[in-house]
Design an enzyme around this catalytic site. Structure first.
Site, PDB file in Angstrom:
ATOM      1  N   LYS A  39       0.847  -1.198   0.000  1.00  0.00           N
ATOM      2  CA  LYS A  39       0.000   0.000   0.000  1.00  0.00           C
ATOM      3  C   LYS A  39       0.881   1.246   0.000  1.00  0.00           C
ATOM      4  O   LYS A  39       1.887   1.319   0.724  1.00  0.00           O
ATOM      5  CB  LYS A  39      -0.910  -0.022   1.236  1.00  0.00           C
ATOM      6  CG  LYS A  39      -1.882   1.152   1.318  1.00  0.00           C
ATOM      7  CD  LYS A  39      -2.736   1.028   2.568  1.00  0.00           C
ATOM      8  CE  LYS A  39      -3.724   2.163   2.714  1.00  0.00           C
ATOM      9  NZ  LYS A  39      -4.556   2.018   3.938  1.00  0.00           N
ATOM     10  N   SER A  55      -9.337   1.920   3.391  1.00  0.00           N
ATOM     11  CA  SER A  55      -8.445   2.662   2.511  1.00  0.00           C
ATOM     12  C   SER A  55      -7.417   1.793   1.794  1.00  0.00           C
ATOM     13  O   SER A  55      -6.677   2.281   0.934  1.00  0.00           O
ATOM     14  CB  SER A  55      -7.709   3.747   3.313  1.00  0.00           C
ATOM     15  OG  SER A  55      -6.870   3.183   4.307  1.00  0.00           O
ATOM     16  N   SER A 106      -9.623  -0.199   7.522  1.00  0.00           N
ATOM     17  CA  SER A 106      -9.059  -0.032   6.186  1.00  0.00           C
ATOM     18  C   SER A 106      -8.462  -1.282   5.568  1.00  0.00           C
ATOM     19  O   SER A 106      -8.204  -1.305   4.370  1.00  0.00           O
ATOM     20  CB  SER A 106      -7.997   1.072   6.194  1.00  0.00           C
ATOM     21  OG  SER A 106      -8.598   2.323   6.351  1.00  0.00           O
TER      22      SER A 106
END
Length: 468
Positions: free
Chosen positions: A79, A155, A179
């Site tokens: 990420k 996220s 997330s």
């Protein structure tokens, strides 16, 4: 054989037996990532040259019978909140410059590098990871591989989509309010938010001790393997836990027989859950009972701590952007700019009152887990909704926390919590079930999830990009 369909465990077995090589696997994973980019938009960047170079080095080690570590040659994505040496970490924001040395790995990335992992690229995130869907001023909208008109969640939406597509079986996500678990549920993959501190984090998150780093994978066994690699101390994180007392992979063998499981379908009637979600979760709970767990419908009996969460979240966002000049602030996602302004108006007493709520909730859950080994809930009360929106159409809520009431409470309490895919709704969209344990009992979460995978109940298939 589609190598992109295989788990990390199966890839390692294939390398060991000489059935295929890390170079073949990496080439197929990169091809899958390239195919998906226009439609799904899961990647900020692919690191193709570096990936193939690391794959060739891994291939040579396997041929000598000298793998470097537990995941040598396995493709991994990261990420774009976490540092990856040699590549910019832009955090979904046009306010971060690509210029710089970028000469440091985040702790979990460093551990993966030591164990021979192949880094395919950086995955998309909303700006600074601030919300539960993935779109940003930098990269636009990330979409769901099961239906590109829908959101991947967030996220860590890019990471979830990458795993679902077969663009690497392992990914690193972060979770400050759901997330990892939200996009895992929406994309039909496994996601674990470990106990806070189990995976060291550096640089520290603006959202403080709400934010966890953890695995996003094809199944629970891969998550246990990844946690064995990344769940070790790092001197840069003062709040990191000491090394785990044993292997999470070894702990998978325990099964669920005799475990006490509390099933809370709606947190005591506080949450309206869509019928298809409720039905899929109930089937999975029934499966746990069939495996020998003692299942009882029971609620942890706490009121929604959303206001306390907002106080901690919004003030963290305000602190993150405190020094931004006006022209830089104007480039932020409008929703992020709004919560930063709210956070800036809050006082130290507001913050400490939220900490009080957090401590009371932590105490309540500590006592709850003296009676129950595990708490099971839906991960999210809905399935993936229209891409590009923070909340579903027609929602009475303005913020993403309005539709994620099952996830953020367990960031407040720092407990381990995972999302396991347990079925599809009537539109073919994945449903996730959340499994929560007491702090430091990540092994129990993984054991229960693995037991479900062993039954064949959850979704494990790879989603093909359109036209592939």
């Amino acid at each position: 054989m589609q190598l992109t369909d295989l788990t990390a465990g199966r890839l390692l077995d294939g390398y060991r037996k000489g059935e295929f090589s890390p170079v073949e696997v990496t080439e197929q994973a990169l091809e899958r990532a390239r195919e998906s980019r226009p439609e799904v938009n899961a990647f900020v960047r692919l690191t193709e040259e570096d990936a193939l170079a690391r794959a060739r080095e891994s291939q040579a080690r396997w041929r000598r019978g000298e793998p470097a570590g537990l995941v040598d040659g396995v493709p991994v994505t990261v990420k774009d909140i976490l540092l990856l040496r040699g590549h910019p970490t832009l955090r979904g924001s046009t306010t971060v410059s690509e210029q710089g040395d970028w000469d440091e790995d985040a702790p979990p990335v460093a551990r993966l590098r030591e164990h021979g992992a192949v880094f395919l690229g950086k995955t998309t995130t909303p700006e600074y990871g601030w919300k539960g869907v993935t779109d940003s001023p930098l990269t636009g909208v990330t979409r769901n591989p099961h239906d590109p008109t829908r959101t991947a969640g967030g996220s860590s939406g890019g990471s979830a989509a990458a795993v679902a597509l077969g663009a690497g079986p392992l990914s690193l996500g972060t979770d400050g309010g759901g997330s990892i678990r939200i996009p895992a549920a929406f994309c039909g993959v496994f996601g674990l938010k470990p106990t806070y501190g189990r995976v060291p984090l550096y640089p520290a998150s603006a959202f403080g001790t709400l934010s966890h780093t953890g695995p996003m994978t094809r199944d629970a066994a891969d998550a246990a393997l990844l946690l064995d690699v990344i769940g070790t101390p790092d001197p840069r994180d003062w709040s990191a836990l000491p090394a785990a007392p044993g292997s999470f992979t070894e702990a998978l063998r325990g099964g669920v027989r005799g475990l006490r499981v509390a099933y809370s379908p709606s947190l005591g009637g506080q949450v309206a859950v869509r019928p298809a979600v409720a039905a899929a979760v109930r089937r999975a709970v029934t499966a746990l009972a069939g495996l020998g767990a003692y299942v009882e419908e029971a609620d942890p009996d706490f009121s929604d701590p959303v206001e306390a969460f907002h106080t901690l979240w919004f003030t963290g966002a305000a602190r993150l952007t405190q020094g931004f000049p006006a022209h830089r602030r104007q480039r932020l996602d409008p929703g992020l700019r709004e919560i930063c302004a709210q956070g800036a108006r809050m006082s130290a007493l507001d913050y400490l009152a939220a900490v009080d709520v957090r401590m009371r909730l932590g105490r309540r859950m500590g006592l709850f887990h003296e009676r129950y080994d595990l708490l099971v809930t839906p991960t999210v009360p809905v399935t993936a909704f229209e891409a590009g929106r923070e909340v579903p159409a027609g929602s009475a809520h303005r913020r993403w926390t309005g539709w994620t009431p099952f996830t953020y409470p367990f960031n407040l309490t720092q407990q381990p919590a995972a999302s396991v895919p347990v079925g599809l709704d009537g539109e073919g969209l994945p449903v996730g079930m959340q499994i929560v344990a007491a702090r430091h009992r990540d092994d129990l979460v993984l054991r229960a999830a693995h037991a479900l995978y062993e039954t064949g109940l959850p979704l494990t298939g790879t989603v093909r990009p359109a036209g592939s």
